[in-house]
Scaffold this active site. Structure first.
Site, short mmCIF file in Angstrom:
data_model
loop_
_atom_site.label_atom_id
_atom_site.label_comp_id
_atom_site.label_asym_id
_atom_site.label_seq_id
_atom_site.Cartn_x
_atom_site.Cartn_y
_atom_site.Cartn_z
CE LYS A 163 -1.54 3.26 3.15
NZ LYS A 163 -0.67 4.03 4.08
CG HIS A 164 2.61 5.09 -2.04
ND1 HIS A 164 3.88 5.24 -1.53
CD2 HIS A 164 2.25 6.30 -2.52
CE1 HIS A 164 4.26 6.49 -1.70
NE2 HIS A 164 3.29 7.16 -2.30
CB SER A 165 -0.31 7.04 2.22
OG SER A 165 -0.87 8.31 2.51
CB THR A 180 6.16 5.14 7.32
OG1 THR A 180 4.83 5.46 6.88
CG2 THR A 180 6.15 3.78 8.00
NE ARG A 189 9.03 15.35 -10.26
CZ ARG A 189 8.37 14.47 -9.50
NH1 ARG A 189 8.90 13.30 -9.21
NH2 ARG A 189 7.17 14.77 -9.03
CB SER A 225 8.09 9.72 -8.51
OG SER A 225 8.87 9.72 -7.34
CE LYS A 271 9.65 5.97 -4.27
NZ LYS A 271 9.61 7.05 -5.25
CE LYS A 272 4.84 1.73 -2.65
NZ LYS A 272 5.21 1.24 -1.28
#
Length: 435
Positions: free
Chosen positions: A81-83, A120, A168, A183, A187-188
């Protein structure tokens, strides 16, 4: 490949093919492009945008710029999961062990705080001994044996993204949806995921304050990730107030431990955590429906299995084995705790969530500059949710500060960030949509 020709074509609004994008990113990763060329490319994308095919190609090229993790010896679905970032958002800390307790493998690669939003990794570093950058073998071992591992990005994972993001950041091109999408997802993809659930936040405490822009970003992320072969969905969640009742590092870690042992039931935080757990389980094929998945997640919590997974992860990554049983032994407390009294009687009708995040930074719990050291002890706890009836003088939050002067400033700031109304407010649902 002539870099300036690719830049020119994108500047003129042409659609780049996958080979052009791949060669440009390969040259970027190899250090063959100047910062001027990288900045010009980013600005051309910012102005002219990218097609879905271009964004997929950019994402894949950045994912291929370094190592790709392999999980062939793990017989569980690989999910994450990513926020997009918020205030009091410690969902990942509880979600990873819940998902692992329900049968998923969760190699969660997380980040530090960005701007007013908490990170996190910063929260995990409030645990003595916890290694946020283990070597690849230990990372693999923890995911295989504990079921989840929450760590930071290594230099070999999507390195092109690191260099492009640094440019950026100083060229006013961070807020480009194609570049944000590539971006996040590069990574995922490099992490070897099979399924991914995204938390796209909207509100005054989110990077996307506008619902329409949040939906555009969520749609881009979902379409590109699915186009790259990762089963993906996104929930749009409300960030017009802190998600948890704590904002900071050690205070949010305490909040996590309380959640895992059942002391945060019936909260907005629980609603979001269980919704993401259900989405992960259904997407991965472990549960047939959202109702079944939510029952599994609740059982993982009530049985103590999720807490056991979290404890094992912490121990295997160098932290104390008895953190859940003895948090006061390990999580440092700030020397000053000061209640914030309500200025008058009424309803907590609105708040400036971004302002609360900035106030954590002002206390020393976040960074003004990349090299700043964080005071993990400071922050806010016992934040009352919007829609709460309060009496004048009743505490609406508790400040944790390094000294009396800082506590006074923070208490005044928090009082100013809340609006007390005569009428009970109509609140926005914490989960605003699914894409």
């Amino acid at each position: 490949m002539i870099p300036q020709e690719i830049i020119r074509r994108k500047r003129d609004g042409d659609e780049l093919d996958a080979a052009e994008i791949s060669s440009f990113i390969a040259a970027l990763a190899a250090g063959q492009l100047s910062e001027g060329q990288i900045g010009a490319f980013a600005m051309a994308v910012w102005f002219k945008g990218m097609s879905r095919a271009e964004i997929v190609a950019l994402t894949l090229a950045m994912a291929d710029s370094g190592d790709r993790l392999q999980w062939a010896d793990i017989d569980r679905p690989i999910a994450d999961k990513h926020s997009t970032g918020g205030v009091g958002d410690n969902v990942s800390l509880m979600l990873a062990p819940i998902a692992a307790a329900c049968g998923l493998a969760v190699p969660m690669i997380s980040g530090r705080g960005l701007g007013h939003t908490g990170g996190t990794l910063d929260k995990l570093e409030s645990i003595p001994g916890y290694m946020i950058t283990p070597d690849a073998d230990l990372f693999h071992k923890v995911v295989k044996e504990a079921g989840c591992a929450i760590i930071g990005q290594t230099g070999t994972l999507a390195p092109a993204d690191g260099r492009l993001y640094a440019v950026r950041d100083v060229t006013a091109t961070v807020d480009s949806i194609p570049l944000i999408t590539a971006s996040i997802l590069s990574k995922k993809l490099a992490a070897g995921l099979e399924t991914l659930v995204l938390d796209v936040k909207v509100g005054n405490g989110a990077f996307m304050a506008d619902r329409g822009q949040a939906e555009i970003l969520a749609q881009s992320l979902v379409e590109v990730a699915n186009g790259a072969g990762v089963k993906t969905s996104a929930l749009i969640t409300d960030m017009n107030q802190p998600l948890a009742d704590s904002a900071g590092n050690a205070v949010e870690m305490r909040n996590c431990l309380d959640f895992l042992v059942g002391r945060k039931a019936d909260t907005r935080l629980e609603t979001v955590v269980l919704a993401f757990a259900a989405e992960m389980l259904v997407k991965s094929g472990v549960a047939a429906s959202s109702d079944e998945a939510e029952r599994m997640a609740r059982q993982a919590l009530s049985s103590g299995k999720a807490a056991e997974v979290f404890a094992r992860m912490v121990s295997m990554l160098g932290g104390p084995a008895d953190l859940i049983e003895n948090p006061d032994r390990y999580l440092a407390k700030a020397p000053v705790a000061k209640p914030v009294p309500a200025a008058r009687s009424g309803w907590l009708g609105a708040c400036d969530a971004r302002g609360i995040g900035v106030s954590v930074i002002d206390l020393g719990g976040g960074r003004r500059h990349p090299a700043d050291r964080i005071d993990h002890r400071v922050g806010f706890s016992e934040l009352l949710p919007l829609g709460t009836r309060v009496n004048a003088g009743e505490p609406i939050a508790l400040v944790h500060a390094a000294d009396d002067a800082a506590a006074e400033r923070a208490a005044a700031a928090i009082a100013a960030h809340y609006r007390i109304t005569e009428d009970k407010p109509e609140l926005t649902p914490v989960i605003a949509g699914l894409i």
